[in-house]
Scaffold this active site. Sequence first.
Site, PDB file in Angstrom:
ATOM      1  N   ASP A   9      21.197  69.306  56.466  1.00 44.19           N
ATOM      2  CA  ASP A   9      21.539  69.550  57.860  1.00 44.19           C
ATOM      3  C   ASP A   9      23.045  69.309  57.957  1.00 44.19           C
ATOM      4  O   ASP A   9      23.512  68.173  57.754  1.00 44.19           O
ATOM      5  CB  ASP A   9      20.761  68.566  58.726  1.00 44.19           C
ATOM      6  CG  ASP A   9      21.130  68.643  60.194  1.00 44.19           C
ATOM      7  OD1 ASP A   9      22.113  69.325  60.542  1.00 44.19           O
ATOM      8  OD2 ASP A   9      20.433  68.004  60.993  1.00 44.19           O
ATOM      9  N   VAL A  32      22.193  76.841  63.895  1.00 37.67           N
ATOM     10  CA  VAL A  32      23.116  75.781  63.495  1.00 37.67           C
ATOM     11  C   VAL A  32      24.112  75.477  64.629  1.00 37.67           C
ATOM     12  O   VAL A  32      24.517  74.323  64.817  1.00 37.67           O
ATOM     13  CB  VAL A  32      23.827  76.151  62.161  1.00 37.67           C
ATOM     14  CG1 VAL A  32      24.740  77.339  62.280  1.00 37.67           C
ATOM     15  CG2 VAL A  32      24.575  74.949  61.600  1.00 37.67           C
ATOM     16  N   ASP A  33      24.465  76.492  65.393  1.00 37.03           N
ATOM     17  CA  ASP A  33      25.358  76.338  66.556  1.00 37.03           C
ATOM     18  C   ASP A  33      24.752  75.328  67.543  1.00 37.03           C
ATOM     19  O   ASP A  33      25.420  74.369  67.972  1.00 37.03           O
ATOM     20  CB  ASP A  33      25.513  77.727  67.210  1.00 37.03           C
ATOM     21  CG  ASP A  33      26.690  77.830  68.159  1.00 37.03           C
ATOM     22  OD1 ASP A  33      27.516  76.899  68.200  1.00 37.03           O
ATOM     23  OD2 ASP A  33      26.785  78.873  68.849  1.00 37.03           O
ATOM     24  N   SER A 120      25.712  84.070  59.499  1.00 39.28           N
ATOM     25  CA  SER A 120      25.056  85.367  59.769  1.00 39.28           C
ATOM     26  C   SER A 120      23.652  85.525  59.172  1.00 39.28           C
ATOM     27  O   SER A 120      23.021  86.550  59.396  1.00 39.28           O
ATOM     28  CB  SER A 120      25.902  86.562  59.291  1.00 39.28           C
ATOM     29  OG  SER A 120      26.941  86.844  60.209  1.00 39.28           O
ATOM     30  N   THR A 121      23.180  84.527  58.417  1.00 36.95           N
ATOM     31  CA  THR A 121      21.901  84.749  57.722  1.00 36.95           C
ATOM     32  C   THR A 121      20.677  84.287  58.514  1.00 36.95           C
ATOM     33  O   THR A 121      19.567  84.317  58.004  1.00 36.95           O
ATOM     34  CB  THR A 121      21.881  84.055  56.344  1.00 36.95           C
ATOM     35  OG1 THR A 121      21.904  82.628  56.522  1.00 36.95           O
ATOM     36  CG2 THR A 121      23.051  84.493  55.490  1.00 36.95           C
ATOM     37  N   TYR A 124      21.447  86.521  63.126  1.00 35.35           N
ATOM     38  CA  TYR A 124      22.250  87.736  62.951  1.00 35.35           C
ATOM     39  C   TYR A 124      21.767  88.636  61.811  1.00 35.35           C
ATOM     40  O   TYR A 124      22.282  89.747  61.640  1.00 35.35           O
ATOM     41  CB  TYR A 124      23.735  87.394  62.803  1.00 35.35           C
ATOM     42  CG  TYR A 124      24.435  87.078  64.115  1.00 35.35           C
ATOM     43  CD1 TYR A 124      23.748  87.097  65.334  1.00 35.35           C
ATOM     44  CD2 TYR A 124      25.797  86.766  64.158  1.00 35.35           C
ATOM     45  CE1 TYR A 124      24.385  86.798  66.537  1.00 35.35           C
ATOM     46  CE2 TYR A 124      26.445  86.483  65.363  1.00 35.35           C
ATOM     47  CZ  TYR A 124      25.727  86.496  66.545  1.00 35.35           C
ATOM     48  OH  TYR A 124      26.368  86.217  67.730  1.00 35.35           O
TER      49      TYR A 124
HETATM   50  N1  AR6 Z   1      22.465  72.817  59.282  1.00 34.28           N
HETATM   51  C1  AR6 Z   1      22.799  73.793  58.406  1.00 34.28           C
HETATM   52  N2  AR6 Z   1      22.338  75.053  58.510  1.00 34.28           N
HETATM   53  C2  AR6 Z   1      21.498  75.345  59.524  1.00 34.28           C
HETATM   54  C3  AR6 Z   1      21.095  74.386  60.488  1.00 34.28           C
HETATM   55  C4  AR6 Z   1      21.618  73.056  60.325  1.00 34.28           C
HETATM   56  N3  AR6 Z   1      21.315  72.070  61.184  1.00 34.28           N
HETATM   57  N4  AR6 Z   1      20.253  75.015  61.369  1.00 34.28           N
HETATM   58  C5  AR6 Z   1      20.137  76.296  60.972  1.00 34.28           C
HETATM   59  N5  AR6 Z   1      20.871  76.501  59.850  1.00 34.28           N
HETATM   60  P1  AR6 Z   1      22.035  80.975  62.640  1.00 34.28           P
HETATM   61  P2  AR6 Z   1      23.760  83.366  62.627  1.00 34.28           P
HETATM   62  C6  AR6 Z   1      21.060  77.713  59.040  1.00 34.28           C
HETATM   63  O1  AR6 Z   1      20.939  81.741  63.267  1.00 34.28           O
HETATM   64  O2  AR6 Z   1      22.765  84.126  61.853  1.00 34.28           O
HETATM   65  C7  AR6 Z   1      23.273  81.187  67.281  1.00 34.28           C
HETATM   66  O3  AR6 Z   1      22.427  81.229  68.372  1.00 34.28           O
HETATM   67  C8  AR6 Z   1      19.988  78.773  59.056  1.00 34.28           C
HETATM   68  O4  AR6 Z   1      18.960  78.457  58.112  1.00 34.28           O
HETATM   69  O5  AR6 Z   1      22.318  79.591  63.120  1.00 34.28           O
HETATM   70  O6  AR6 Z   1      25.200  83.437  62.216  1.00 34.28           O
HETATM   71  C9  AR6 Z   1      24.724  81.466  67.649  1.00 34.28           C
HETATM   72  O7  AR6 Z   1      25.049  80.991  68.925  1.00 34.28           O
HETATM   73  C10 AR6 Z   1      20.750  80.015  58.632  1.00 34.28           C
HETATM   74  O8  AR6 Z   1      20.735  80.162  57.218  1.00 34.28           O
HETATM   75  O9  AR6 Z   1      23.440  81.775  62.720  1.00 34.28           O
HETATM   76  C11 AR6 Z   1      24.801  82.961  67.553  1.00 34.28           C
HETATM   77  O10 AR6 Z   1      24.359  83.577  68.723  1.00 34.28           O
HETATM   78  C12 AR6 Z   1      22.194  79.737  59.052  1.00 34.28           C
HETATM   79  O11 AR6 Z   1      22.194  78.389  59.553  1.00 34.28           O
HETATM   80  C13 AR6 Z   1      23.857  83.292  66.427  1.00 34.28           C
HETATM   81  O12 AR6 Z   1      22.919  82.233  66.388  1.00 34.28           O
HETATM   82  C14 AR6 Z   1      22.730  80.658  60.112  1.00 34.28           C
HETATM   83  O13 AR6 Z   1      21.730  80.941  61.072  1.00 34.28           O
HETATM   84  C15 AR6 Z   1      24.550  83.365  65.103  1.00 34.28           C
HETATM   85  O14 AR6 Z   1      23.641  83.834  64.127  1.00 34.28           O
END
Ligand code: AR6
Length: 168
Positions: A9, A32-33, A120-121, A124
């Site tokens: 995390d 993650v955001d 993005s994974t 997105y």
């Molecule tokens: N620590 C590390 N990685 C994480 C965590 C964590 N606590 N939680 C999730 N991930 P995403 P995107 C990973 O959807 O695809 C948001 O709503 C997860 O497994 O967070 O770039 C933003 O506001 C995945 O591999 O980001 C945008 O609207 C990675 O983080 C949108 O999502 C990215 O997944 C961005 O989409």
Amino acid sequence: MKIEVIQADITKLAVDAIVNAAKSSLMGGGGVDGAIHRAGGPSILAECKVIRNRQGDCPAGEAVITGAGKLPAQYVIHTVGPIWNGGDSGEPEKLRNCYLNALKLAAQHDVKTIAFSNISTGVYGYPKKQAAQIALSAVKSFKAASVQKVIFACFDEENYDLYKELVE
Ligand code: AR6
């Protein structure tokens, strides 16, 4: 520059900077955001608002930097990944720019250790293997004296296995 792959995390990492997968508005969201803003507290969003008022939306591929509030990291670098749309809409270059622009900001702030989320994974929809290849090649191409260690903080098993395989 040392490259490390861990399953973690990202909000728990005591590194100089963590890289958030933000959205263009910089106003927080899910994934993650959401985790970063929840754990870091309201100061991160407050700083994002100041940046947005100054320069507007953050386009895909660009990055901005804030403090990290209550997180153990010093900085949060917010980068906006491309939304996957089949791969012919400039997604690879934009994703590469996310990593390069985040590293540039890191170097400007004398960051020595930086942890990336798998931009993005998630929501997105970027294919994970292609995203991992781009992330690694971008990081390996970057030369900056200050950045000594890059950590790929994978959250899901699939990304962790992919990165492990690619790095080894
Ligand atoms: N620590 C590390 N990685 C994480 C965590 C964590 N606590 N939680 C999730 N991930 P995403 P995107 C990973 O959807 O695809 C948001 O709503 C997860 O497994 O967070 O770039 C933003 O506001 C995945 O591999 O980001 C945008 O609207 C990675 O983080 C949108 O999502 C990215 O997944 C961005 O989409």
